[in-house]
Design a protein around this motif. Structure first.
Motif, PDB file in Angstrom:
ATOM      1  N   UNK A 129      -3.712  10.982   1.605  1.00 15.93           N
ATOM      2  CA  UNK A 129      -2.278  11.261   1.720  1.00 15.93           C
ATOM      3  C   UNK A 129      -1.523  10.017   2.179  1.00 15.93           C
ATOM      4  N   UNK A 130      -0.448   9.699   1.465  1.00  9.98           N
ATOM      5  CA  UNK A 130       0.362   8.524   1.773  1.00  9.98           C
ATOM      6  C   UNK A 130       1.848   8.859   1.620  1.00  9.98           C
ATOM      7  N   UNK A 131       2.730   8.045   2.239  1.00 10.17           N
ATOM      8  CA  UNK A 131       4.169   8.299   2.134  1.00 10.17           C
ATOM      9  C   UNK A 131       4.889   7.462   1.091  1.00 10.17           C
ATOM     10  N   UNK A 132       4.159   6.736   0.247  1.00 15.86           N
ATOM     11  CA  UNK A 132       4.812   5.943  -0.790  1.00 15.86           C
ATOM     12  C   UNK A 132       3.802   5.575  -1.871  1.00 15.86           C
ATOM     13  N   UNK A 133       4.293   5.390  -3.078  1.00 22.70           N
ATOM     14  CA  UNK A 133       3.434   5.083  -4.217  1.00 22.70           C
ATOM     15  C   UNK A 133       2.665   3.784  -3.997  1.00 22.70           C
ATOM     16  N   UNK A 134       3.269   2.818  -3.345  1.00 24.14           N
ATOM     17  CA  UNK A 134       2.594   1.528  -3.140  1.00 24.14           C
ATOM     18  C   UNK A 134       1.281   1.710  -2.383  1.00 24.14           C
ATOM     19  N   UNK A 135       1.254   2.619  -1.414  1.00 27.53           N
ATOM     20  CA  UNK A 135       0.023   2.864  -0.669  1.00 27.53           C
ATOM     21  C   UNK A 135      -0.976   3.663  -1.502  1.00 27.53           C
ATOM     22  N   UNK A 136      -0.451   4.534  -2.350  1.00 27.98           N
ATOM     23  CA  UNK A 136      -1.328   5.322  -3.217  1.00 27.98           C
ATOM     24  C   UNK A 136      -2.096   4.408  -4.166  1.00 27.98           C
ATOM     25  N   UNK A 147      -4.732  11.365  -5.014  1.00 26.45           N
ATOM     26  CA  UNK A 147      -3.776  10.943  -3.995  1.00 26.45           C
ATOM     27  C   UNK A 147      -2.751  12.051  -3.772  1.00 26.45           C
ATOM     28  N   UNK A 148      -2.342  12.165  -2.521  1.00 24.89           N
ATOM     29  CA  UNK A 148      -1.261  13.066  -2.130  1.00 24.89           C
ATOM     30  C   UNK A 148      -0.112  12.174  -1.673  1.00 24.89           C
ATOM     31  N   UNK A 149       1.027  12.279  -2.345  1.00 28.83           N
ATOM     32  CA  UNK A 149       2.170  11.432  -2.030  1.00 28.83           C
ATOM     33  C   UNK A 149       3.303  12.314  -1.513  1.00 28.83           C
ATOM     34  N   UNK A 150       3.742  12.048  -0.290  1.00 30.24           N
ATOM     35  CA  UNK A 150       4.805  12.854   0.308  1.00 30.24           C
ATOM     36  C   UNK A 150       6.084  12.050   0.397  1.00 30.24           C
ATOM     37  N   UNK A 167      11.595  11.104  -6.766  1.00 29.57           N
ATOM     38  CA  UNK A 167      11.370   9.721  -7.212  1.00 29.57           C
ATOM     39  C   UNK A 167       9.882   9.398  -7.157  1.00 29.57           C
ATOM     40  N   UNK A 168       9.231   9.809  -6.071  1.00 31.37           N
ATOM     41  CA  UNK A 168       7.790   9.557  -5.938  1.00 31.37           C
ATOM     42  C   UNK A 168       7.030  10.181  -7.107  1.00 31.37           C
ATOM     43  N   UNK A 173       3.401   9.005 -11.526  1.00 29.54           N
ATOM     44  CA  UNK A 173       2.742   9.363 -12.785  1.00 29.54           C
ATOM     45  C   UNK A 173       2.812   8.245 -13.816  1.00 29.54           C
ATOM     46  N   UNK A 174       3.645   7.242 -13.580  1.00 37.23           N
ATOM     47  CA  UNK A 174       3.730   6.089 -14.479  1.00 37.23           C
ATOM     48  C   UNK A 174       2.671   5.040 -14.170  1.00 37.23           C
ATOM     49  N   UNK A 175       2.225   4.986 -12.911  1.00 40.84           N
ATOM     50  CA  UNK A 175       1.392   3.850 -12.497  1.00 40.84           C
ATOM     51  C   UNK A 175       0.042   4.241 -11.905  1.00 40.84           C
ATOM     52  N   UNK A 176      -0.244   5.523 -11.773  1.00 40.27           N
ATOM     53  CA  UNK A 176      -1.496   5.973 -11.160  1.00 40.27           C
ATOM     54  C   UNK A 176      -2.236   6.870 -12.134  1.00 40.27           C
TER      55      UNK A 176
END
Length: 339
Positions: A129-136, A147-150, A167-168, A173-176
């Protein structure tokens, strides 16, 4: 229980009926009875390991959950602390959950790399679980299963970037390329349908599930959520860069005052943010003190209901949303119905 409406990479990965997860809600809040209710309703829940520091007590809780789910898979939340000795304590708990055949873990906090080999060797599925796509994206490189993105609307820890869930979902879904779960402000089936339409695989809920009948917290705490409309949430500890979205009570006001004064000494926050205050609030129903994870999705938590009823409502709403979307498609000129 509603029949399966969606098949996604998460339902396949975890062997669950519905693409709905109930995230860990703090030490001793997400216990065996609550998690079992979520699992039996067709989703996935996570016992919070931090609530059971004694290995024997932790093992007992896992066995209780296994009994209540009649052997269905369930999960454990592992918080990766940056404090000295945190990883070693976690490894001991991982040994217990592996012994007990736990199917998956929800990791959060620090980088999961130190414990990933142990979990993967045992075949335990890891959802970080992460709070931003960059960490995912970093977690994916480490080899997590999902990954869980909040987003910024989540109760608990939304991170420092303030990016919204919608937005997340669209960005992730474009980059992971691993299964993606979206959380933060989620409490309806139409949001589930929207997340799936954007390419994600499931949602995770926290605040919405505070009114679950099987959750042990004091009825007054649940009533507070039912009566709220979500505007009662506030983010504190911003000066510490440890953003925490909570219910706006006396403790939160004290933390906000420290933030406004740009205080960066944690010891001045400590009297207001101790976990013991939160636990006491849930036990007694006196919600004036404690850091009580609470997000805008409280607006959807309009009644105290069994987990299965909450899930049924979500699936019915998601089905209606999918039908509405289909009905919006224009009739083809070649279709005789359009002539």
């Amino acid at each position: 229980m509603r029949p399966a409406l969606f098949r996604t990479r998460i339902t396949e990965l975890l062997g669950i009926r519905h693409p709905i997860l109930a995230g860990g809600m703090g030490p001793r809040v997400s216990d065996a009875r609550y998690v079992a209710a979520v699992v039996n309703a067709g989703g996935m829940g996570f016992i919070v390991a931090a609530g059971f520091p004694d290995p024997d007590e932790f093992r007992s809780e896992l066995r209780r959950c296994r009994e209540l789910t009649a052997g269905r898979p369930f999960g454990v939340n592992l918080y990766l602390s940056r404090q000295a000795g945190g990883v070693e304590r976690l490894r001991r708990q991982i040994g217990v959950l592996i012994d007990e055949g736990v199917a998956c873990v929800e990791t959060a906090g620090a980088n999961p790399e130190p414990v990933l080999p142990l979990l993967r060797e045992a075949g335990v599925k890891v959802l970080h679980k992460v709070p931003a796509v960059r960490y995912a994206r970093t977690a994916v490189k480490l080899g997590v299963d999902a990954v869980i993105i909040v987003g910024n609307d989540c109760g608990g820890h939304p991170g420092i970037h303030g990016i919204g869930s919608i937005v997340q979902a669209a960005h992730a879904t474009q980059v992971i390329d691993v299964p993606i779960v979206i959380g933060g402000g989620i409490g309806t089936g139409r949001q589930l349908a929207a997340v799936l339409a954007m390419g994600a695989d499931a949602v995770v809920m926290g605040t919405r599930m505070l009114v679950t009948e099987e959750l042990w917290i004091h009825p007054a705490a649940k009533d507070l959520v039912v009566q709220g409309d979500g505007t009662e949430s506030v983010i504190v500890k911003k000066a510490l860069r440890d953003h925490h979205r909570v219910y706006r009570n006396e403790s939160a006001e004290a933390a906000l005052a420290l933030d406004d004064a740009k205080v960066t000494d944690f010891e001045q926050y400590r009297p207001h943010v101790m976990g013991s205050l939160t636990h006491e609030a849930f036990v007694t129903g006196d919600m004036r003190t404690g850091m009580l994870d609470y997000g805008p999705a409280a607006v959807f938590a309009d009644a105290v209901e069994p987990a299965e009823v909450i899930f049924d409502r979500l699936i019915d709403d998601a089905s209606a949303a999918a039908e509405r979307l289909a009905a919006l498609r224009p009739v083809s000129e070649c279709d005789p119905r359009g002539s």
